[in-house]
Structures are given as C-alpha cells and as structure tokens.
Design a protein around this motif. Structure first.
Motif, PDB file in Angstrom:
ATOM      1  N   GLN A  60       0.827  -1.211   0.000  1.00  0.00           N
ATOM      2  CA  GLN A  60       0.000   0.000   0.000  1.00  0.00           C
ATOM      3  C   GLN A  60       0.860   1.258   0.000  1.00  0.00           C
ATOM      4  N   GLU A  61       2.037   1.192   0.621  1.00  0.00           N
ATOM      5  CA  GLU A  61       2.937   2.356   0.631  1.00  0.00           C
ATOM      6  C   GLU A  61       3.367   2.724  -0.779  1.00  0.00           C
ATOM      7  N   MET A  62       3.588   1.721  -1.632  1.00  0.00           N
ATOM      8  CA  MET A  62       3.979   1.975  -3.025  1.00  0.00           C
ATOM      9  C   MET A  62       2.821   2.622  -3.781  1.00  0.00           C
ATOM     10  N   VAL A  63       1.617   2.122  -3.557  1.00  0.00           N
ATOM     11  CA  VAL A  63       0.443   2.705  -4.204  1.00  0.00           C
ATOM     12  C   VAL A  63       0.299   4.168  -3.796  1.00  0.00           C
ATOM     13  N   ARG A  64       0.422   4.454  -2.500  1.00  0.00           N
ATOM     14  CA  ARG A  64       0.312   5.846  -2.032  1.00  0.00           C
ATOM     15  C   ARG A  64       1.397   6.714  -2.659  1.00  0.00           C
ATOM     16  N   LEU A  65       2.611   6.179  -2.749  1.00  0.00           N
ATOM     17  CA  LEU A  65       3.699   6.940  -3.354  1.00  0.00           C
ATOM     18  C   LEU A  65       3.424   7.224  -4.826  1.00  0.00           C
ATOM     19  N   PHE A  66       3.043   6.209  -5.591  1.00  0.00           N
ATOM     20  CA  PHE A  66       2.730   6.417  -7.006  1.00  0.00           C
ATOM     21  C   PHE A  66       1.573   7.400  -7.179  1.00  0.00           C
ATOM     22  N   PRO A  74      -4.059  17.087 -20.466  1.00  0.00           N
ATOM     23  CA  PRO A  74      -5.128  17.828 -21.142  1.00  0.00           C
ATOM     24  C   PRO A  74      -5.967  16.975 -22.096  1.00  0.00           C
ATOM     25  N   ASP A  75      -5.377  15.907 -22.652  1.00  0.00           N
ATOM     26  CA  ASP A  75      -6.128  15.040 -23.561  1.00  0.00           C
ATOM     27  C   ASP A  75      -6.991  14.022 -22.822  1.00  0.00           C
ATOM     28  N   GLY A  76      -6.970  14.057 -21.471  1.00  0.00           N
ATOM     29  CA  GLY A  76      -7.781  13.148 -20.670  1.00  0.00           C
ATOM     30  C   GLY A  76      -7.029  11.917 -20.194  1.00  0.00           C
ATOM     31  N   GLY A  77      -5.829  11.681 -20.718  1.00  0.00           N
ATOM     32  CA  GLY A  77      -5.037  10.531 -20.303  1.00  0.00           C
ATOM     33  C   GLY A  77      -4.398  10.762 -18.940  1.00  0.00           C
ATOM     34  N   TYR A  78      -3.807   9.716 -18.425  1.00  0.00           N
ATOM     35  CA  TYR A  78      -3.151   9.761 -17.127  1.00  0.00           C
ATOM     36  C   TYR A  78      -1.682   9.401 -17.297  1.00  0.00           C
ATOM     37  N   VAL A  79      -0.825  10.052 -16.507  1.00  0.00           N
ATOM     38  CA  VAL A  79       0.604   9.760 -16.526  1.00  0.00           C
ATOM     39  C   VAL A  79       1.150   9.766 -15.110  1.00  0.00           C
ATOM     40  N   LEU A  80       2.232   9.028 -14.940  1.00  0.00           N
ATOM     41  CA  LEU A  80       3.066   9.141 -13.751  1.00  0.00           C
ATOM     42  C   LEU A  80       4.223  10.031 -14.181  1.00  0.00           C
ATOM     43  N   VAL A  81       4.475  11.093 -13.419  1.00  0.00           N
ATOM     44  CA  VAL A  81       5.454  12.081 -13.859  1.00  0.00           C
ATOM     45  C   VAL A  81       6.445  12.403 -12.742  1.00  0.00           C
ATOM     46  N   GLU A  85      10.995  12.083 -16.173  1.00  0.00           N
ATOM     47  CA  GLU A  85      10.280  11.168 -17.065  1.00  0.00           C
ATOM     48  C   GLU A  85       8.778  11.236 -16.875  1.00  0.00           C
ATOM     49  N   LYS A  86       8.080  10.832 -17.941  1.00  0.00           N
ATOM     50  CA  LYS A  86       6.617  10.805 -17.942  1.00  0.00           C
ATOM     51  C   LYS A  86       6.195   9.499 -18.594  1.00  0.00           C
ATOM     52  N   LEU A  87       5.403   8.708 -17.863  1.00  0.00           N
ATOM     53  CA  LEU A  87       4.974   7.398 -18.336  1.00  0.00           C
ATOM     54  C   LEU A  87       3.453   7.295 -18.287  1.00  0.00           C
ATOM     55  N   ASP A  88       2.860   6.739 -19.339  1.00  0.00           N
ATOM     56  CA  ASP A  88       1.415   6.524 -19.371  1.00  0.00           C
ATOM     57  C   ASP A  88       1.008   5.492 -18.330  1.00  0.00           C
ATOM     58  N   ILE A  89      -0.188   5.656 -17.784  1.00  0.00           N
ATOM     59  CA  ILE A  89      -0.788   4.674 -16.888  1.00  0.00           C
ATOM     60  C   ILE A  89      -2.259   4.542 -17.279  1.00  0.00           C
ATOM     61  N   ALA A  90      -2.751   3.321 -17.383  1.00  0.00           N
ATOM     62  CA  ALA A  90      -4.144   3.071 -17.755  1.00  0.00           C
ATOM     63  C   ALA A  90      -5.024   3.177 -16.514  1.00  0.00           C
ATOM     64  N   VAL A  91      -6.152   3.870 -16.658  1.00  0.00           N
ATOM     65  CA  VAL A  91      -7.106   4.030 -15.560  1.00  0.00           C
ATOM     66  C   VAL A  91      -8.472   3.592 -16.085  1.00  0.00           C
ATOM     67  N   GLU A  92      -9.043   2.542 -15.482  1.00  0.00           N
ATOM     68  CA  GLU A  92     -10.304   1.986 -15.963  1.00  0.00           C
ATOM     69  C   GLU A  92     -11.492   2.911 -15.743  1.00  0.00           C
ATOM     70  N   ASP A  93     -11.530   3.619 -14.617  1.00  0.00           N
ATOM     71  CA  ASP A  93     -12.649   4.512 -14.339  1.00  0.00           C
ATOM     72  C   ASP A  93     -12.116   5.802 -13.737  1.00  0.00           C
ATOM     73  N   ALA A  94     -11.832   5.796 -12.455  1.00  0.00           N
ATOM     74  CA  ALA A  94     -11.243   6.941 -11.765  1.00  0.00           C
ATOM     75  C   ALA A  94     -10.004   6.429 -11.034  1.00  0.00           C
ATOM     76  N   PRO A  95      -8.988   7.272 -10.884  1.00  0.00           N
ATOM     77  CA  PRO A  95      -7.758   6.785 -10.264  1.00  0.00           C
ATOM     78  C   PRO A  95      -7.848   6.556  -8.753  1.00  0.00           C
ATOM     79  N   PHE A  96      -8.862   7.129  -8.112  1.00  0.00           N
ATOM     80  CA  PHE A  96      -9.015   6.968  -6.671  1.00  0.00           C
ATOM     81  C   PHE A  96     -10.399   6.404  -6.379  1.00  0.00           C
ATOM     82  N   VAL A  97     -10.556   5.855  -5.178  1.00  0.00           N
ATOM     83  CA  VAL A  97     -11.855   5.359  -4.718  1.00  0.00           C
ATOM     84  C   VAL A  97     -12.107   5.955  -3.335  1.00  0.00           C
ATOM     85  N   ALA A  98     -13.254   6.605  -3.167  1.00  0.00           N
ATOM     86  CA  ALA A  98     -13.662   7.127  -1.858  1.00  0.00           C
ATOM     87  C   ALA A  98     -14.320   5.974  -1.112  1.00  0.00           C
ATOM     88  N   VAL A  99     -13.656   5.517  -0.051  1.00  0.00           N
ATOM     89  CA  VAL A  99     -14.069   4.289   0.634  1.00  0.00           C
ATOM     90  C   VAL A  99     -14.789   4.527   1.951  1.00  0.00           C
TER      91      VAL A  99
END
Length: 188
Positions: A60-66, A74-81, A85-99
């Motif tokens: 979970q610490e790695m997830v929080r860090l990422f 601006p094009d709606g895509g997501y990246v880790l930056v 460096e800048k790398l694409d990351i796929a997001v199925e719906d929203a990157p976070f979940v309010a639990v």
C-alpha cells in the motif's frame, strides 16, 4: 523515509481532517514537463487496485507513493510524472476510490469528508465537488480530488449520501458540504 499509515477517519474531527489535508504536501507534478518516455505497464482497476505488469501491487505504501506523482493530461489521459520522465498509466474509471465518509452538521451547514483508498482525506465543497453520473449499472458518484483527478465513491458510501439527500428538504434532492450544494440527479 517511510510513509505514515493513513489516519483512521472515525477518530478524526472534520477540523482535524481539514488540517491534515492542508498540511499534506504533494510533488509539483503540474510544473514538471519532461519528455514522454513510454508506458509504465501499470493500470488502476475500477475498484482502485493498482497493477504492474498484470500483477496487483501489494504494498500500500507503493500505491500511495505512485498516487502522489499521478497527473491528468489535457487530452484526458493519465501519466506518472517525475522531473525527468513521464509514463502513461491506464485508468479503468477513476484513479481513486472514496471508501469512507464522515459527516458533521445538517442542511447547508453540513460537511462531508471522505477517505480515499490511498489514505488521502478530501472534504467535498466548491474546490472538491461531487458529481453524479447515470450509468447502466446505476448512479456513479465522483469526488474531485485534485488537478482533474477524481475518486469513484463506493456504493455503500453512495447509499449514505443518497439517504442523507432524500431525508432533506432540498428540491432537487441533494447534499450540502462546506457551503456547496450537489444535486443527486446528473445535470442534463
């Protein structure tokens, strides 16, 4: 330096939540503009699970860090930056979940605070609006987190929001938080 575990929402007052949220310093990802380097081989599933090369990230610490270096383009895509460096990351719906949600007050004096799957705390309001989208599987509530990044609100928390909205006197039905009103019905 290890990351601290996320706080227990039930033990915090909304004033504590506001203080913790304001103290959290995130990297200035909006100021970093490195050359695009490719794909990260990472994906965030609809349920908030992060994957790398098809396997769930178990720490979970790695997830929080990422999550702190995640940015919406601006094009709606997501990246880790990072600065280099800048790398694409796929997001199925929203990157976070309010639990989880904690509430204080009623009507226009209400405040609704949410804990995300990453441990982040967000109070809904003008800067962090709630929106409701009608989907084939029912309404999907979203909470704006930062910089175009949203959290999908889990179904059980949505039911608490809906119960709160339907027990109020507002027309249309909706909820108040931090001085802002959010109707349950999606805007047409």
């Amino acid at each position: 330096m290890p990351m601290e575990p996320p706080p227990d929402l039930a033990s915090l007052s909304l004033a504590d939540i506001a203080r913790l949220a304001s103290e959290k310093r995130l990297p200035p990802v909006d100021k970093w503009h490195p050359t695009h380097c490719g794909d990260s081989d990472m994906r965030i599933a609809r349920d908030g699970t992060w994957f790398h090369m098809g396997s769930p990230i178990g720490r979970q610490e790695m997830v929080r860090l990422f999550s702190t270096i995640l940015r919406r383009e601006p094009d709606g895509g997501y990246v880790l930056v990072t600065p280099v460096e800048k790398l694409d990351i796929a997001v199925e719906d929203a990157p976070f979940v309010a639990v989880e949600m904690k509430t204080e007050g009623d009507g226009s004096d209400a405040k609704l605070a949410f804990r995300l799957n990453t441990g982040d705390l967000v109070t809904a309001g003008a800067d962090h609006p709630l929106r409701f989208v009608q989907a084939d599987d029912g309404p999907r509530p979203y909470l704006h987190v930062r910089g175009g990044l949203e959290a999908l609100v889990v179904r059980s928390v949505y039911y608490d929001i809906a119960e709160r909205a339907l027990s109020g006197d507002d027309d249309p039905a909706g909820v108040w938080s931090d001085g802002a009103f959010f109707p349950l019905e999606p805007a047409v």
